[in-house]
Design a protein around this motif. Structure first.
Motif, mmCIF file in Angstrom:
data_model
loop_
_atom_site.group_PDB
_atom_site.id
_atom_site.type_symbol
_atom_site.label_atom_id
_atom_site.label_comp_id
_atom_site.label_asym_id
_atom_site.label_seq_id
_atom_site.Cartn_x
_atom_site.Cartn_y
_atom_site.Cartn_z
ATOM 1 N N LEU A 65 50.645 125.921 28.738
ATOM 2 C CA LEU A 65 49.918 125.533 27.528
ATOM 3 C C LEU A 65 48.860 126.577 27.166
ATOM 4 C CD1 LEU A 65 49.443 122.826 25.834
ATOM 5 C CD2 LEU A 65 47.661 122.289 27.486
ATOM 6 N N THR A 66 48.145 127.070 28.166
ATOM 7 C CA THR A 66 47.065 128.029 27.933
ATOM 8 C C THR A 66 47.655 129.374 27.516
ATOM 9 O OG1 THR A 66 45.839 126.862 29.660
ATOM 10 C CG2 THR A 66 44.939 128.966 28.934
ATOM 11 N N ILE B 1 40.115 124.973 38.466
ATOM 12 C CA ILE B 1 40.661 123.751 37.872
ATOM 13 C C ILE B 1 40.462 122.640 38.912
ATOM 14 C CG2 ILE B 1 42.583 122.727 36.614
ATOM 15 C CD1 ILE B 1 41.370 125.359 35.421
ATOM 16 N N LEU C 56 44.852 117.857 29.762
ATOM 17 C CA LEU C 56 45.231 119.266 29.972
ATOM 18 C C LEU C 56 44.792 120.138 28.801
ATOM 19 C CD1 LEU C 56 48.750 119.150 31.691
ATOM 20 C CD2 LEU C 56 46.482 119.208 32.725
ATOM 21 N N LEU D 44 43.759 130.537 36.630
ATOM 22 C CA LEU D 44 43.505 129.112 36.843
ATOM 23 C C LEU D 44 43.605 128.888 38.348
ATOM 24 C CD1 LEU D 44 45.927 127.907 34.021
ATOM 25 C CD2 LEU D 44 43.446 128.258 33.841
ATOM 26 N N CYS E 58 38.792 126.530 29.404
ATOM 27 C CA CYS E 58 39.072 127.844 30.016
ATOM 28 C C CYS E 58 39.040 128.954 28.968
ATOM 29 C CB CYS E 58 40.437 127.823 30.706
ATOM 30 S SG CYS E 58 40.488 126.778 32.166
ATOM 31 N N LEU E 59 39.609 128.680 27.807
ATOM 32 C CA LEU E 59 39.639 129.727 26.775
ATOM 33 C C LEU E 59 38.232 130.004 26.249
ATOM 34 C CD1 LEU E 59 42.994 128.936 24.926
ATOM 35 C CD2 LEU E 59 42.529 130.690 26.652
ATOM 36 N N PRO F 127 51.038 119.413 36.917
ATOM 37 C CA PRO F 127 50.091 119.537 35.801
ATOM 38 C C PRO F 127 49.471 120.929 35.696
ATOM 39 C CG PRO F 127 49.267 118.016 37.486
ATOM 40 C CD PRO F 127 50.659 118.336 37.850
ATOM 41 N N PHE F 128 49.339 121.603 36.827
ATOM 42 C CA PHE F 128 48.750 122.951 36.798
ATOM 43 C C PHE F 128 49.722 123.942 36.171
ATOM 44 C CE2 PHE F 128 46.787 120.467 40.120
ATOM 45 C CZ PHE F 128 45.444 120.650 39.849
ATOM 46 N N SER G 30 48.789 129.287 23.972
ATOM 47 C CA SER G 30 47.689 129.268 23.000
ATOM 48 C C SER G 30 47.069 130.646 22.816
ATOM 49 C CB SER G 30 46.568 128.334 23.480
ATOM 50 O OG SER G 30 47.038 127.026 23.584
ATOM 51 N N GLY H 55 45.348 113.958 35.335
ATOM 52 C CA GLY H 55 45.957 115.265 35.089
ATOM 53 C C GLY H 55 47.347 115.182 34.474
ATOM 54 N N GLU H 56 47.942 113.997 34.460
ATOM 55 C CA GLU H 56 49.256 113.821 33.816
ATOM 56 C C GLU H 56 49.122 113.658 32.310
ATOM 57 O OE1 GLU H 56 52.354 113.933 35.346
ATOM 58 O OE2 GLU H 56 51.144 114.650 37.024
ATOM 59 N N ILE I 201 41.169 120.912 29.221
ATOM 60 C CA ILE I 201 40.942 121.929 30.266
ATOM 61 C C ILE I 201 41.305 123.310 29.718
ATOM 62 C CG2 ILE I 201 41.562 122.712 32.581
ATOM 63 C CD1 ILE I 201 42.068 119.799 33.360
ATOM 64 N N ARG I 202 42.415 123.372 28.980
ATOM 65 C CA ARG I 202 42.786 124.657 28.346
ATOM 66 C C ARG I 202 41.662 125.139 27.438
ATOM 67 N NH1 ARG I 202 46.526 124.016 23.418
ATOM 68 N NH2 ARG I 202 44.620 122.846 22.929
ATOM 69 N N ARG J 211 51.946 123.058 33.916
ATOM 70 C CA ARG J 211 51.927 122.737 32.477
ATOM 71 C C ARG J 211 50.686 123.343 31.820
ATOM 72 N NH1 ARG J 211 53.922 117.676 34.077
ATOM 73 N NH2 ARG J 211 51.976 116.559 33.776
ATOM 74 N N LEU J 212 49.556 123.272 32.531
ATOM 75 C CA LEU J 212 48.309 123.844 32.003
ATOM 76 C C LEU J 212 48.440 125.359 31.813
ATOM 77 C CD1 LEU J 212 45.262 123.563 31.323
ATOM 78 C CD2 LEU J 212 44.812 123.957 33.762
ATOM 79 N N LEU K 39 43.772 115.523 39.374
ATOM 80 C CA LEU K 39 44.612 116.332 38.494
ATOM 81 C C LEU K 39 46.056 116.295 38.991
ATOM 82 C CD1 LEU K 39 42.065 119.182 37.757
ATOM 83 C CD2 LEU K 39 42.760 117.324 36.262
ATOM 84 N N GLY K 40 46.295 116.696 40.240
ATOM 85 C CA GLY K 40 47.649 116.667 40.787
ATOM 86 C C GLY K 40 47.943 115.341 41.470
#
Lengths: 126, 126
Positions: free
Chosen positions: B28-29, B70, A111, B8, A118-119, B21-22, B32, A105-106, A114-115, B24-25, A72-73
């Motif tokens: 993004l989350t 994550i 992403l 997260l 999680c939701l 990326p975390f 939303s 993860g880029e 993953i969002r 950004r995640l 991811l990172g």
């Protein structure tokens, strides 16, 4: 047509359970694209490791390899360790075409998935 | 309605770029689901860490927290370290409702998105 392979490059860990999603990913990717050979390689703590997988592919006459870091990172492993490993591979197999692409993860689609996960997890466990 | 948060939970690394990326995640989350508070916490090497984020949420009267790792693989950090941290948090804040869900890499949708990314990367770099 060139014989082409994709190497899913993952970190590795002590716990055997750690590898499970990567093995599922390999199977899923291989099934989606039967013409492409899909391999899994680890940086450390697990087998097989990258140089061994590349050697096998070269022995099998693969001419082009894409290395996709399933990270991811992007930290020291991808910014420093992997480019050094790829440079050594290039010197060892000058005829092999090698592409190292960005970490999973880029990717915006990764992403978003993953969002979504999680939701959904929050909705199920309110 | 209960005040609800999602944390997260990521590993952390030395290189600052690793967190991108975390972050950004998280953005993004949060975008939303504006009603849900979305926080990012690290296990090690980066700030903020989990106990600090939970304390902040409790101070802000959050009553329910979902911790979503994550991580792709589930190794010692998720099988051993995180449950111990969650147990300590439960003892410290007995009124707080806490759910620890499976690692993102256990989700089929996440693996499919990673597969799609890898196959696109191969197609772009033939």
């Amino acid at each position: 047509m060139k014989k082409q392979a994709l190497i899913l490059f993952a970190h590795g860990a002590r716990a055997a359970s750690w590898a499970e999603p990567f093995l599922r990913l390999q199977k899923l990717t291989q099934e989606s694209e039967p013409e492409l050979r899909v391999e899994l390689a680890f940086l450390e703590l697990m087998q097989p490791q990258l140089p061994e997988v590349v050697k096998k592919l070269v022995d099998l006459s693969y001419e082009s390899v894409t290395i996709a870091p399933i990270f991811l990172g992007q930290g020291g492993h991808l910014l420093r360790d992997l480019p050094l490993m790829v440079e050594e591979i290039r010197q060892q197999y000058p005829a092999l075409q090698i592409q190292q692409v960005a970490a999973a993860g880029e990717d915006a689609g990764v992403l978003q998935a993953i969002r979504d996960y999680c939701l959904r997890a929050v909705a199920v466990n309110p």
